[in-house]
Design a protein around this motif. Structure first.
Motif, PDB file in Angstrom:
ATOM      1  N   THR A 156       6.890  -5.129   8.587  1.00 48.71           N
ATOM      2  CA  THR A 156       6.245  -5.921   7.536  1.00 48.71           C
ATOM      3  C   THR A 156       5.571  -7.126   8.202  1.00 48.71           C
ATOM      4  OG1 THR A 156       8.129  -7.392   7.165  1.00 48.71           O
ATOM      5  CG2 THR A 156       8.088  -5.298   5.915  1.00 48.71           C
ATOM      6  N   PRO A 157       4.654  -7.787   7.507  1.00 45.43           N
ATOM      7  CA  PRO A 157       4.012  -8.961   8.113  1.00 45.43           C
ATOM      8  C   PRO A 157       5.017 -10.028   8.565  1.00 45.43           C
ATOM      9  CG  PRO A 157       2.785  -8.277   6.179  1.00 45.43           C
ATOM     10  CD  PRO A 157       4.030  -7.435   6.215  1.00 45.43           C
ATOM     11  N   ARG A 215      -1.110  -2.015   6.048  1.00 45.25           N
ATOM     12  CA  ARG A 215      -0.431  -1.661   4.802  1.00 45.25           C
ATOM     13  C   ARG A 215      -1.426  -1.128   3.778  1.00 45.25           C
ATOM     14  NH1 ARG A 215       2.815  -2.017   7.568  1.00 45.25           N
ATOM     15  NH2 ARG A 215       4.853  -2.848   7.792  1.00 45.25           N
ATOM     16  N   VAL A 222      -0.580  -6.667   7.779  1.00 45.05           N
ATOM     17  CA  VAL A 222      -1.206  -6.790   6.457  1.00 45.05           C
ATOM     18  C   VAL A 222      -2.303  -5.748   6.288  1.00 45.05           C
ATOM     19  CG1 VAL A 222      -2.706  -8.280   5.045  1.00 45.05           C
ATOM     20  CG2 VAL A 222      -0.639  -9.223   6.093  1.00 45.05           C
TER      21      VAL A 222
END
Length: 163
Positions: free
Chosen positions: A29-30, A84, A81
């Protein structure tokens, strides 16, 4: 891990650091991608010899290549980001994301390298000299690292989600 395999060729060594930053951005995830790079940065700055060439400690701030380490904390979450929003199996889009991240990384890293070398008494003088020292020798390896990351990230992501 990627910093331990480094080849000193000038003010910035060739290493696998960017490959691992690419993978962090593509797989995490970021927040996780940022924290991974931030913890790496902190561990190196406090003195663990984990930067390229086995360096570490506060003096690392004066290394011409340190701007790239700082840039890792920016590009890993950017990659995350952007990735995704796409299917990682779309290799063209994944490669494009990594290419954008590379441009950002080099913009930061080369400016830092230029000013740090100037501060340390080595003025490269021209944009061409900066590019010859900190960009051009790295292009083939960076393209290879991007291609490998783009090809294996979807498989690793699938394996992780099946656990």
């Amino acid at each position: 891990m990627g910093a331990f395999l480094s080849l000193p060729i000038g003010p910035v060594p060739i290493s696998l650091q960017t490959f691992f930053v690419f993978m962090a951005g593509l797989l995490l995830t970021p927040t996780e991608a940022f924290l991974t790079c931030f913890v790496y940065f902190l561990l190196g700055v406090v003195g663990l010899p984990i930067f390229a060439g086995g360096s570490g400690g506060p003096s690392s701030f004066f290394a011409p290549s340190f701007g790239f380490v700082l840039g890792f904390m920016l590009i890993a979450p950017i990659i995350s980001v952007l990735s995704r929003k796409i299917d990682l199996n779309n290799y063209v889009k994944s490669f494009s994301i990594l290419l954008i991240a590379e441009v950002v990384l080099y913009a930061l890293g080369l400016v830092y390298m230029y000013y740090m070398l100037k501060y340390l008494g080595t003025d490269l003088g021209t944009v061409t000299a900066v590019l010859q020292a900190g960009l051009i020798p790295f292009i083939p390896g960076d393209i290879a690292k991007m291609l490998i990351a783009v090809l294996i990230a979807p498989r690793i992501k699938k394996a992780i989600t099946q656990i």
